[in-house]
Design a protein around this motif. Sequence first.
Motif, PDB file in Angstrom:
ATOM      1  N   GLY A 147       0.822  -1.201   0.000  1.00  0.00           N
ATOM      2  CA  GLY A 147       0.000   0.000   0.000  1.00  0.00           C
ATOM      3  C   GLY A 147       0.863   1.260   0.000  1.00  0.00           C
ATOM      4  N   GLU A 148       0.206   2.415  -0.216  1.00  0.00           N
ATOM      5  CA  GLU A 148       0.935   3.677  -0.192  1.00  0.00           C
ATOM      6  C   GLU A 148       1.067   4.177   1.244  1.00  0.00           C
ATOM      7  OE1 GLU A 148      -1.099   6.679  -2.354  1.00  0.00           O
ATOM      8  OE2 GLU A 148      -2.896   6.600  -1.143  1.00  0.00           O
ATOM      9  N   ARG A 149       2.086   4.982   1.492  1.00  0.00           N
ATOM     10  CA  ARG A 149       2.421   5.375   2.851  1.00  0.00           C
ATOM     11  C   ARG A 149       1.277   6.080   3.585  1.00  0.00           C
ATOM     12  NH1 ARG A 149       6.787   5.819   5.930  1.00  0.00           N
ATOM     13  NH2 ARG A 149       8.172   5.217   4.208  1.00  0.00           N
ATOM     14  N   GLU A 150       0.636   7.053   2.954  1.00  0.00           N
ATOM     15  CA  GLU A 150      -0.362   7.853   3.654  1.00  0.00           C
ATOM     16  C   GLU A 150      -1.468   6.992   4.242  1.00  0.00           C
ATOM     17  OE1 GLU A 150      -3.322  11.698   2.909  1.00  0.00           O
ATOM     18  OE2 GLU A 150      -2.208  10.829   1.240  1.00  0.00           O
ATOM     19  N   MET A 151      -2.032   6.100   3.410  1.00  0.00           N
ATOM     20  CA  MET A 151      -3.125   5.269   3.910  1.00  0.00           C
ATOM     21  C   MET A 151      -2.638   4.235   4.908  1.00  0.00           C
ATOM     22  SD  MET A 151      -5.957   2.913   1.938  1.00  0.00           S
ATOM     23  CE  MET A 151      -7.039   4.314   1.653  1.00  0.00           C
ATOM     24  N   GLN A 152      -1.503   3.593   4.623  1.00  0.00           N
ATOM     25  CA  GLN A 152      -1.053   2.528   5.511  1.00  0.00           C
ATOM     26  C   GLN A 152      -0.614   3.078   6.869  1.00  0.00           C
ATOM     27  OE1 GLN A 152      -2.615   0.567   3.734  1.00  0.00           O
ATOM     28  NE2 GLN A 152      -1.218  -1.143   3.432  1.00  0.00           N
ATOM     29  N   GLN A 153      -0.013   4.257   6.877  1.00  0.00           N
ATOM     30  CA  GLN A 153       0.342   4.890   8.145  1.00  0.00           C
ATOM     31  C   GLN A 153      -0.911   5.251   8.927  1.00  0.00           C
ATOM     32  OE1 GLN A 153       3.451   5.286   9.478  1.00  0.00           O
ATOM     33  NE2 GLN A 153       2.426   6.026  11.343  1.00  0.00           N
ATOM     34  N   ALA A 154      -1.923   5.734   8.223  1.00  0.00           N
ATOM     35  CA  ALA A 154      -3.191   6.067   8.880  1.00  0.00           C
ATOM     36  C   ALA A 154      -3.829   4.827   9.501  1.00  0.00           C
ATOM     37  CB  ALA A 154      -4.145   6.719   7.886  1.00  0.00           C
ATOM     38  N   LYS A 155      -3.713   3.691   8.827  1.00  0.00           N
ATOM     39  CA  LYS A 155      -4.246   2.448   9.384  1.00  0.00           C
ATOM     40  C   LYS A 155      -3.541   2.098  10.685  1.00  0.00           C
ATOM     41  CE  LYS A 155      -5.439   0.200   4.977  1.00  0.00           C
ATOM     42  NZ  LYS A 155      -5.074  -0.914   4.058  1.00  0.00           N
ATOM     43  N   LEU A 156      -2.213   2.195  10.684  1.00  0.00           N
ATOM     44  CA  LEU A 156      -1.458   1.871  11.893  1.00  0.00           C
ATOM     45  C   LEU A 156      -1.860   2.784  13.049  1.00  0.00           C
ATOM     46  CD1 LEU A 156       2.104   1.321  10.359  1.00  0.00           C
ATOM     47  CD2 LEU A 156       0.520  -0.438  11.163  1.00  0.00           C
ATOM     48  N   GLU A 157      -1.996   4.067  12.761  1.00  0.00           N
ATOM     49  CA  GLU A 157      -2.340   5.018  13.812  1.00  0.00           C
ATOM     50  C   GLU A 157      -3.769   4.796  14.320  1.00  0.00           C
ATOM     51  OE1 GLU A 157      -1.527   8.779  12.026  1.00  0.00           O
ATOM     52  OE2 GLU A 157       0.657   8.516  12.115  1.00  0.00           O
ATOM     53  N   ALA A 158      -4.696   4.527  13.413  1.00  0.00           N
ATOM     54  CA  ALA A 158      -6.093   4.353  13.804  1.00  0.00           C
ATOM     55  C   ALA A 158      -6.311   3.097  14.630  1.00  0.00           C
ATOM     56  CB  ALA A 158      -6.975   4.315  12.559  1.00  0.00           C
ATOM     57  N   THR A 159      -5.463   2.091  14.432  1.00  0.00           N
ATOM     58  CA  THR A 159      -5.660   0.815  15.114  1.00  0.00           C
ATOM     59  C   THR A 159      -4.691   0.593  16.272  1.00  0.00           C
ATOM     60  OG1 THR A 159      -4.191  -0.274  13.507  1.00  0.00           O
ATOM     61  CG2 THR A 159      -6.565  -0.277  13.029  1.00  0.00           C
ATOM     62  N   GLY A 160      -3.883   1.601  16.601  1.00  0.00           N
ATOM     63  CA  GLY A 160      -2.962   1.478  17.716  1.00  0.00           C
ATOM     64  C   GLY A 160      -1.713   0.678  17.416  1.00  0.00           C
ATOM     65  N   LEU A 161      -1.420   0.459  16.126  1.00  0.00           N
ATOM     66  CA  LEU A 161      -0.255  -0.337  15.749  1.00  0.00           C
ATOM     67  C   LEU A 161       0.946   0.507  15.335  1.00  0.00           C
ATOM     68  CD1 LEU A 161      -1.989  -3.156  13.640  1.00  0.00           C
ATOM     69  CD2 LEU A 161      -1.349  -3.208  16.063  1.00  0.00           C
ATOM     70  N   ALA A 162       0.826   1.814  15.414  1.00  0.00           N
ATOM     71  CA  ALA A 162       1.928   2.702  15.031  1.00  0.00           C
ATOM     72  C   ALA A 162       2.914   2.791  16.194  1.00  0.00           C
ATOM     73  CB  ALA A 162       1.402   4.085  14.660  1.00  0.00           C
ATOM     74  N   LEU A 163       3.932   1.956  16.153  1.00  0.00           N
ATOM     75  CA  LEU A 163       4.934   1.904  17.218  1.00  0.00           C
ATOM     76  C   LEU A 163       6.212   2.580  16.747  1.00  0.00           C
ATOM     77  CD1 LEU A 163       4.414  -1.779  18.438  1.00  0.00           C
ATOM     78  CD2 LEU A 163       3.248   0.310  19.193  1.00  0.00           C
ATOM     79  N   ALA A 164       6.824   3.337  17.618  1.00  0.00           N
ATOM     80  CA  ALA A 164       7.989   4.140  17.245  1.00  0.00           C
ATOM     81  C   ALA A 164       9.128   3.298  16.696  1.00  0.00           C
ATOM     82  CB  ALA A 164       8.459   4.945  18.452  1.00  0.00           C
ATOM     83  N   ASP A 165       9.286   2.087  17.204  1.00  0.00           N
ATOM     84  CA  ASP A 165      10.411   1.248  16.811  1.00  0.00           C
ATOM     85  C   ASP A 165      10.066   0.259  15.700  1.00  0.00           C
ATOM     86  OD1 ASP A 165      12.135   2.445  18.652  1.00  0.00           O
ATOM     87  OD2 ASP A 165      11.439   1.131  20.267  1.00  0.00           O
TER      88      ASP A 165
END
Length: 219
Positions: free
Chosen positions: A121-139
């Motif tokens: 997927g493209e960065r904008e949408m996939q990053q939004a998915k991680l953030e919306a679902t609590g999976l956006a981890l710094a590391d």
Amino acid sequence: MIRALLFDLDDTLLDHTGAARDAVDQWCRELGLPEGQHARFAAIERKWFQAYERGEVSHHGQRAARCREFLGREMSDAEALAAYDGYLSAYREQWRAFADALPTLTWALESGFQVGVLTNGEREMQQAKLEATGLALADVPLIPTVDLGCPKPQRAAYLAACDQLGAASVDTLMVGDSLTNDVQGARTAGLHALHLDRAGNGDLRSLIALTEVLPQRAS
């Protein structure tokens, strides 16, 4: 010894199929079309995304083509992408992570592995998915192949991801739901690979822990 873990995103960490199913129904209601067209939508999505993976269309081009075929209308790319925004809006409302996704990422980091998410997927949408679902981890870096210019299952995609994690391909395990993109392609590039069948083989962390190439802890 495995030192790095690469995870696919859609239908591996995030329930893309479930979200898409609910979003298609919502989109169809908004357009005054019959609901229950999930199988047809999924077949069209698969057809055009595979064309993108083969390099035959751009990422936005496959979205426009999907929309034209699903709606059965002649539209310019701009018109098709505008219409497709209706689906994307509904899709965003339905994003949800699988229950084992965050615990597995957390366990992997605590065990000392380098961890990344390799997605077509493209960065904008996939990053939004991680953030919306609590999976956006710094590391846990997101590695979208759209940025790399070489989608899975092209060999260069996996090698570039390994480079970003600072790991050799032979020391990296790719985990995902697609036999083509997450298993066969990864193995061709020299990685280890593990197939996750959400309909059949259960918990993500337990599946990884059972693989013979994985040590108890990274060193």
